[in-house]
Scaffold this active site. Structure first.
Site, PDB file in Angstrom:
ATOM      1  N   LYS A  55      13.617 -15.194  19.411  1.00 12.00           N
ATOM      2  CA  LYS A  55      12.226 -15.594  19.602  1.00 12.00           C
ATOM      3  C   LYS A  55      11.951 -16.921  18.892  1.00 12.00           C
ATOM      4  O   LYS A  55      12.729 -17.367  18.044  1.00 12.00           O
ATOM      5  CB  LYS A  55      11.272 -14.533  19.034  1.00 12.00           C
ATOM      6  CG  LYS A  55      11.291 -13.191  19.750  1.00 12.00           C
ATOM      7  CD  LYS A  55      10.676 -13.267  21.124  1.00 12.00           C
ATOM      8  CE  LYS A  55      10.622 -11.897  21.783  1.00 12.00           C
ATOM      9  NZ  LYS A  55      11.939 -11.370  22.108  1.00 12.00           N
ATOM     10  N   SER A 108      12.093 -12.363  28.100  1.00 11.47           N
ATOM     11  CA  SER A 108      10.916 -12.805  27.352  1.00 11.47           C
ATOM     12  C   SER A 108      10.976 -14.277  26.950  1.00 11.47           C
ATOM     13  O   SER A 108       9.994 -14.817  26.462  1.00 11.47           O
ATOM     14  CB  SER A 108      10.723 -11.960  26.082  1.00 11.47           C
ATOM     15  OG  SER A 108      11.649 -12.318  25.087  1.00 11.47           O
TER      16      SER A 108
END
Length: 236
Positions: free
Chosen positions: A194, A156
């Site tokens: 993230k 991701s």
């Protein structure tokens, strides 16, 4: 510290400006960095703006200005050495628990060992497992403060140059600025890697891959456990 892709893009823009006086198009940037979509370029440009390495000039198409280069001003051809270090020298492990074996190091780098605490998700959150292993790291990649490493699992964050199997080098901290890549402990159960965003009293954990959605949590649901200081790529 910039990620590999951020550094590569910055140097590519700088080289093109020096050659022609015109910044490259997003399509040219995408092709130069071998990305699948221009959305990744948009995110990299925004990250470079936030870190004040570039700025967009108003009312002009394709108008980017390089404000500064990272210390040492490496050219685009050498940019990959910042994070994925040269394969010409190898860190050899002297003990079974040291996973630093086959991790490329730049010549003449001082090396230090930092704790390796299991895996961190760059995808759906997974547990970051405490471990007793160590990772050999070039000291030049680490600034002041206490650091540890996590093995990246998932894709991701690929548009930020963070790939499955890479080692994220993390500076321990409990606070971070918007736009920084963090280790986030979600609901005291799962950890993920993230980009941090704050919006309307909520905490957003933003991926760097258009196939994943941004995760949104309440301010009390996310605990910052560190921020990204560098990256090592393992070559088998």
């Amino acid at each position: 510290m910039l990620t590999q892709k951020q550094h590569e893009l910055l140097c590519f823009i700088d080289d093109r400006l020096k050659e022609s006086g015109v910044s490259p198009s997003f399509e040219e940037m995408k092709d130069a960095l071998d990305l699948k979509s221009k959305s990744g370029i948009h995110r990299l440009i925004s990250a470079l703006e936030e870190r004040e390495f570039i700025r967009r000039l108003p009312n002009r198409a394709r108008a980017l200005e390089v404000i500064k280069l990272p210390e040492g001003g490496v050219s685009a051809g050498d940019a990959s050495n910042i994070v994925s270090l040269q394969q010409s020298a190898q860190a050899e492990s002297s003990s079974p628990g040291n996973v630093g074996s086959h991790i490329p190091l730049a010549a003449n780098d001082d090396v230090m060992a930092i704790p390796l605490h299991g895996k961190i998700a760059a995808g759906a959150p997974i547990e970051a497992i405490e471990g007793q292993s160590e990772l050999s790291v070039p000291a030049a990649l680490l600034g002041p403060g206490k650091h540890y490493a996590l093995e990246v699992s998932g894709d991701s964050m690929i548009d930020a140059g963070i790939l499955d199997g890479d080692y994220a080098l993390i500076e321990e901290c409990s606070t971070a600025r918007d736009g920084e890549i963090i280790v986030a402990l979600v609901r005291n159960e799962e950890a993920t890697l993230k980009t941090l965003r704050r919006k309307d009293g909520r905490v957003e954990l933003e991926p760097a891959n258009s196939y994943y959605e941004t995760q949104v949590y309440g301010p009390d649901e996310v605990q910052i456990q560190g921020k990204m200081a560098g990256l090592l790529r393992r070559y088998n």
